[in-house]
Design a protein around this motif. Structure first.
Motif, short mmCIF file in Angstrom:
data_model
loop_
_atom_site.label_atom_id
_atom_site.label_comp_id
_atom_site.label_asym_id
_atom_site.label_seq_id
_atom_site.Cartn_x
_atom_site.Cartn_y
_atom_site.Cartn_z
N ALA A 1 0.83 -1.20 0.00
CA ALA A 1 0.00 0.00 0.00
C ALA A 1 0.86 1.25 0.00
O ALA A 1 0.59 2.22 -0.70
N ALA A 2 1.94 1.20 0.80
CA ALA A 2 2.84 2.36 0.82
C ALA A 2 3.50 2.56 -0.52
O ALA A 2 3.64 3.67 -1.00
N ALA A 3 3.91 1.46 -1.14
CA ALA A 3 4.53 1.56 -2.46
C ALA A 3 3.56 2.14 -3.46
O ALA A 3 3.92 2.95 -4.31
N THR A 4 2.31 1.73 -3.37
CA THR A 4 1.29 2.27 -4.27
C THR A 4 1.11 3.76 -4.06
O THR A 4 1.02 4.54 -5.01
N TRP B 1 11.42 0.17 -16.11
CA TRP B 1 10.82 -0.94 -16.86
C TRP B 1 10.15 -1.94 -15.92
O TRP B 1 9.67 -2.97 -16.36
N VAL B 2 10.11 -1.64 -14.61
CA VAL B 2 9.56 -2.56 -13.61
C VAL B 2 8.30 -1.95 -13.01
O VAL B 2 8.32 -0.81 -12.55
N PRO B 3 7.18 -2.70 -12.96
CA PRO B 3 5.95 -2.16 -12.35
C PRO B 3 6.16 -1.84 -10.87
O PRO B 3 6.90 -2.54 -10.18
N GLY B 4 5.50 -0.79 -10.39
CA GLY B 4 5.57 -0.44 -8.98
C GLY B 4 6.88 0.21 -8.59
O GLY B 4 7.54 0.88 -9.40
N LYS B 5 7.28 0.00 -7.33
CA LYS B 5 8.49 0.62 -6.79
C LYS B 5 9.60 -0.41 -6.63
O LYS B 5 9.36 -1.55 -6.29
#
Length: 319
Positions: free
Chosen positions: A91-94, A265-269
């Motif tokens: 959630a924090a990463a989002t 190139w990577v989804p998210g964090k």
């Protein structure tokens, strides 16, 4: 997964369980004693604990909010860790990913998503190739050509216009040219310009560091906007902005900067748990078609680990 990696993951989950338990009931002496006894088991336990504490600090607000809304029982199971701690981290990463994105959408004239490369023709005949998870704002008037790199990376091929010099800005660094091609980026707080054709004038009116110099074809310059560090070098100009063709060329760059670039190139964090690891130097050629493998190759010389905690959070650590 090897037995050693499985053991490390187990220790990491145990540490995060204990941290969540302490956070949920900070006045509980039994929880404090349990954590202290766990850390005292050995150097590996203490190293994993430090890593978990660092990651918890990155996500503290979300964990705190969740703990207040859902008090944790004394016994925290593995399933509760997965559905609790990992959800909080995700959630924090989002939140970290979405909050800047909203601001960029308001300011940007062009922006890209994960893994997306966008070709942008400009009204003066210039061209920009915008890298993934990047954004620019443009302003063209009768007297001015101005591009601000709000985030990420961009390759600029500037058309000749003696009356209107082309002004590209990233943070407090200003790059001016009449005609030429150059790569501009911001990665892990490093501001970098690499000149493929022609020459540019670089100044830092928005930084505490005072700089005013020319950078010619085949040369690059990087600024650490926090510490004022200036690095310069030369390289085959064809290697600059190699990400346009799906490859990334690094030459004695910090792990943090290379990871930040591949992370587009990577989804998210993608987070580096160890600052010391991020400051190490690396050289190599990395295939962006498989960014997870590229990340693993970057930290392989330092025996680092890449762990996908959730589809939206990847953690890189030294152990």
């Amino acid at each position: 997964m090897t037995e050693k990696m499985s053991q490390h993951e187990k220790l990491f989950e145990e540490a995060f369980d204990l941290i969540i338990r302490l956070h949920g009931d900070p006045g509980n002496p039994a929880a404090r004693e349990l954590a202290e006894r766990w850390r005292a088991r050995g150097k590996e336990h203490e190293a994993v604990w430090a890593e978990a504490v660092h990651l918890h600090g990155m996500t503290g607000r979300v964990v705190q909010a969740r703990s207040q809304a859902e008090p944790q029982p004394v016994g925290i199971s593995r399933r509760r860790f997965v559905l609790g701690g990992s959800v909080a981290v995700a959630a924090a990463a989002t939140c970290l990913a979405l909050a800047p994105g909203i601001l960029l959408q308001m300011k940007a004239s062009h922006l890209t998503s994960t893994g997306e490369i966008q070709q942008i023709p400009l009204e003066d005949g210039s061209e920009i190739i915008l890298g993934p998870n990047s954004a620019i704002a443009s302003r063209f008037t009768a007297d001015e050509r101005r591009i601000e790199l709000l985030n990420g990376m961009a390759w600029l091929n500037v058309a000749d216009d003696a009356r209107r010099p082309f002004n590209a800005v990233v943070e407090g660094m200003q790059v001016v040219t009449q005609k030429g091609a150059f790569d501009l980026s911001r990665d892990a707080d490093l501001l970098t310009v690499a000149v493929e054709q022609g020459a540019v004038d670089v100044a830092t009116p928005g930084l505490s560091l005072s700089l005013n110099e020319s950078v010619t074809a085949g040369s690059w310059l990087s600024l650490d906007r926090d510490g004022g560090l200036v690095e310069r070098g030369t390289r085959n100009p064809q290697q600059f902005a190699s990400w346009r063709s799906g490859m990334l060329v690094a030459e004695s760059e910090t792990v943090a900067a290379v990871v930040a670039r591949i992370s587009r190139w990577v989804p998210g964090k993608v987070l580096i748990a160890s600052r010391e690891l991020g400051e190490q130097r690396i050289s190599g050629v990395y295939n962006l078609a498989n960014p997870q493998r590229a990340l693993a190759a970057v930290i392989q010389p330092y025996a680092g680990k890449v762990r996908e905690i959730t589809p939206w959070l990847t953690i890189i650590s030294a152990v």
